[in-house]
Design a protein around this motif. Structure first.
Motif, PDB file in Angstrom:
ATOM      1  N   THR A  43       0.849  -1.194   0.000  1.00 26.78           N
ATOM      2  CA  THR A  43       0.000   0.000   0.000  1.00 26.78           C
ATOM      3  C   THR A  43       0.878   1.234   0.000  1.00 26.78           C
ATOM      4  O   THR A  43       1.915   1.267   0.667  1.00 26.78           O
ATOM      5  N   LEU A  44       0.471   2.247  -0.761  1.00 23.46           N
ATOM      6  CA  LEU A  44       1.167   3.531  -0.765  1.00 23.46           C
ATOM      7  C   LEU A  44       0.495   4.408   0.283  1.00 23.46           C
ATOM      8  O   LEU A  44      -0.663   4.822   0.121  1.00 23.46           O
ATOM      9  N   ILE A  45       1.193   4.662   1.376  1.00 18.48           N
ATOM     10  CA  ILE A  45       0.614   5.317   2.548  1.00 18.48           C
ATOM     11  C   ILE A  45       0.880   6.816   2.478  1.00 18.48           C
ATOM     12  O   ILE A  45       2.028   7.252   2.420  1.00 18.48           O
ATOM     13  N   PRO A  46      -0.184   7.636   2.466  1.00 23.99           N
ATOM     14  CA  PRO A  46       0.003   9.080   2.340  1.00 23.99           C
ATOM     15  C   PRO A  46       0.414   9.726   3.655  1.00 23.99           C
ATOM     16  O   PRO A  46       0.268   9.145   4.734  1.00 23.99           O
ATOM     17  N   ALA A  47       0.899  10.960   3.533  1.00 25.14           N
ATOM     18  CA  ALA A  47       1.296  11.708   4.727  1.00 25.14           C
ATOM     19  C   ALA A  47       0.083  12.127   5.537  1.00 25.14           C
ATOM     20  O   ALA A  47       0.172  12.313   6.758  1.00 25.14           O
ATOM     21  N   ASP A  48      -1.054  12.321   4.879  1.00 23.31           N
ATOM     22  CA  ASP A  48      -2.297  12.629   5.585  1.00 23.31           C
ATOM     23  C   ASP A  48      -3.440  11.959   4.835  1.00 23.31           C
ATOM     24  O   ASP A  48      -3.294  11.540   3.690  1.00 23.31           O
ATOM     25  N   GLY A  49      -4.572  11.845   5.498  1.00 23.57           N
ATOM     26  CA  GLY A  49      -5.707  11.177   4.872  1.00 23.57           C
ATOM     27  C   GLY A  49      -5.528   9.674   4.849  1.00 23.57           C
ATOM     28  O   GLY A  49      -4.608   9.115   5.466  1.00 23.57           O
ATOM     29  N   THR A 109     -13.573  -5.437   1.204  1.00 24.07           N
ATOM     30  CA  THR A 109     -14.286  -5.056   2.427  1.00 24.07           C
ATOM     31  C   THR A 109     -13.431  -4.181   3.320  1.00 24.07           C
ATOM     32  O   THR A 109     -13.615  -4.159   4.533  1.00 24.07           O
ATOM     33  N   ASP A 110     -12.481  -3.454   2.732  1.00 27.93           N
ATOM     34  CA  ASP A 110     -11.701  -2.491   3.512  1.00 27.93           C
ATOM     35  C   ASP A 110     -12.510  -1.214   3.681  1.00 27.93           C
ATOM     36  O   ASP A 110     -13.697  -1.176   3.425  1.00 27.93           O
ATOM     37  N   ASP A 111     -11.854  -0.131   4.071  1.00 31.85           N
ATOM     38  CA  ASP A 111     -12.587   1.098   4.332  1.00 31.85           C
ATOM     39  C   ASP A 111     -11.624   2.269   4.349  1.00 31.85           C
ATOM     40  O   ASP A 111     -10.450   2.128   4.676  1.00 31.85           O
ATOM     41  N   GLY A 112     -12.113   3.432   3.983  1.00 27.12           N
ATOM     42  CA  GLY A 112     -11.364   4.676   4.067  1.00 27.12           C
ATOM     43  C   GLY A 112     -12.322   5.797   4.391  1.00 27.12           C
ATOM     44  O   GLY A 112     -13.537   5.657   4.260  1.00 27.12           O
ATOM     45  N   ARG A 113     -11.783   6.913   4.794  1.00 25.04           N
ATOM     46  CA  ARG A 113     -12.631   8.022   5.235  1.00 25.04           C
ATOM     47  C   ARG A 113     -12.253   9.364   4.611  1.00 25.04           C
ATOM     48  O   ARG A 113     -13.113  10.146   4.250  1.00 25.04           O
ATOM     49  N   ARG A 114     -10.955   9.658   4.474  1.00 28.70           N
ATOM     50  CA  ARG A 114     -10.534  11.014   4.146  1.00 28.70           C
ATOM     51  C   ARG A 114      -9.552  11.006   2.984  1.00 28.70           C
ATOM     52  O   ARG A 114      -8.537  10.312   3.018  1.00 28.70           O
ATOM     53  N   ILE A 115      -9.851  11.803   1.951  1.00 26.42           N
ATOM     54  CA  ILE A 115      -9.007  11.883   0.767  1.00 26.42           C
ATOM     55  C   ILE A 115      -7.710  12.615   1.116  1.00 26.42           C
ATOM     56  O   ILE A 115      -7.743  13.690   1.713  1.00 26.42           O
ATOM     57  N   PRO A 116      -6.557  12.065   0.755  1.00 25.06           N
ATOM     58  CA  PRO A 116      -5.290  12.762   1.038  1.00 25.06           C
ATOM     59  C   PRO A 116      -5.193  14.082   0.285  1.00 25.06           C
ATOM     60  O   PRO A 116      -5.815  14.292  -0.757  1.00 25.06           O
ATOM     61  N   SER A 117      -4.376  14.978   0.821  1.00 26.75           N
ATOM     62  CA  SER A 117      -4.128  16.267   0.175  1.00 26.75           C
ATOM     63  C   SER A 117      -3.269  16.073  -1.069  1.00 26.75           C
ATOM     64  O   SER A 117      -2.513  15.101  -1.167  1.00 26.75           O
ATOM     65  N   PRO A 118      -3.338  17.014  -2.037  1.00 30.08           N
ATOM     66  CA  PRO A 118      -2.395  16.975  -3.153  1.00 30.08           C
ATOM     67  C   PRO A 118      -0.958  17.071  -2.655  1.00 30.08           C
ATOM     68  O   PRO A 118      -0.687  17.603  -1.577  1.00 30.08           O
ATOM     69  N   VAL A 119      -0.039  16.547  -3.466  1.00 25.20           N
ATOM     70  CA  VAL A 119       1.377  16.603  -3.124  1.00 25.20           C
ATOM     71  C   VAL A 119       2.011  17.779  -3.860  1.00 25.20           C
ATOM     72  O   VAL A 119       1.650  18.078  -5.002  1.00 25.20           O
ATOM     73  N   ALA A 120       2.935  18.462  -3.208  1.00 28.53           N
ATOM     74  CA  ALA A 120       3.620  19.604  -3.812  1.00 28.53           C
ATOM     75  C   ALA A 120       4.935  19.158  -4.443  1.00 28.53           C
ATOM     76  O   ALA A 120       5.719  18.433  -3.825  1.00 28.53           O
TER      77      ALA A 120
END
Length: 245
Positions: A43-49, A109-120
């Motif tokens: 999995t590619l894990i974002p800094a937020d979201g 059957t996984d789950d997510g809640r919050r879209i990560p921010s764009p990357v700069a």
């Protein structure tokens, strides 16, 4: 009901590290520990979201496919089958299927809640992988559009170019789908698209990480990642998904 969505980036097993060194850098993520019987998933894990990008090592050249997290896996399978999908493999918590004309996807059957921010990028340009394009042969295009619209329940919207239609998800899901009619009857596939505030600057940044430009379309740049995987850069605003005025 689809409660979260994933883009799987399928890349050759023998070039997995090169592929995901690149994708981690340009999406502002870190790669998780690999898992699966042969270490084929990560999995590619974002800094937020919450994460919505995943990596898979495959035997061929690769591509991309969507996963849909659902409330009731058995009901979602029945719905997909009624629309013409074919099961490839069933597991306790997920199923791999193919659309009536061969595009791979999974119900999970996984789950997510919050879209990560764009990357700069290095110059402050923003980007986010916000779309999965499904490339469909003209002879089966109408049937596939009907299938994907019914499977997802998302809003079907015409695009400015006649060879495209969009599937727009409800607010809160991390990517939309673009259904593209190919110019000839040949096998289709899928590739990711990245929304950019400055596509030239993002293309240059990606080139420094080993990507290369392939061609330019009406409003986009076709790119290859370091393993030859196709993706596109588009001028949509990565914060809103809208094209510039």
């Amino acid at each position: 009901m689809i409660r979260w969505t994933w883009v799987f980036l399928d890349r050759p097993a023998d070039r997995f590290d090169a592929a995901f060194d690149f994708w981690s850098a340009v999406t502002g993520t870190r790669l998780s520990e690999r898992r699966g019987e042969h270490g084929e998933f990560a999995t590619l894990i974002p800094a937020d979201g919450d994460a919505y990008l995943r990596a898979q090592a495959v035997g061929g050249p690769g591509g991309a496919h969507p996963d849909f997290d659902v409330d009731d896996l058995a009901a979602a399978r029945r719905h997909a089958h009624a629309l013409g999908a074919v099961t490839v493999a069933d597991h306790d918590t997920w199923s791999q299927l193919r659309s009536p004309h061969g595009q791979s996807f999974c119900l999970t059957t996984d789950d997510g809640r919050r879209i990560p921010s764009p990357v700069a990028g290095p110059g402050g340009e923003l980007s986010r992988l916000d779309q999965l394009s499904v490339d469909i042969a003209p002879g089966v295009y109408d049937r596939e559009v009907t299938f994907w619209a019914a499977l997802t329940g998302w809003e079907l919207q015409p695009a400015a170019e006649p060879e495209f239609v969009r599937l727009l998800p409800p607010s809160g899901l991390p990517f939309r789908m673009l259904l593209q009619r190919l110019g000839e009857d040949r096998p289709g596939g899928a590739h990711p698209d990245i929304a950019c505030t400055d596509i030239e600057a993002v293309a240059s940044w990606h080139e420094k990480h080993g990507a290369r430009r392939v061609s330019r379309g009406a409003h986009w740049i076709v790119m290859n990642d370091p393993t030859g995987g196709v993706y596109c850069l588009t001028p949509r605003d990565p914060r809103t998904g809208r094209l510039p005025e």
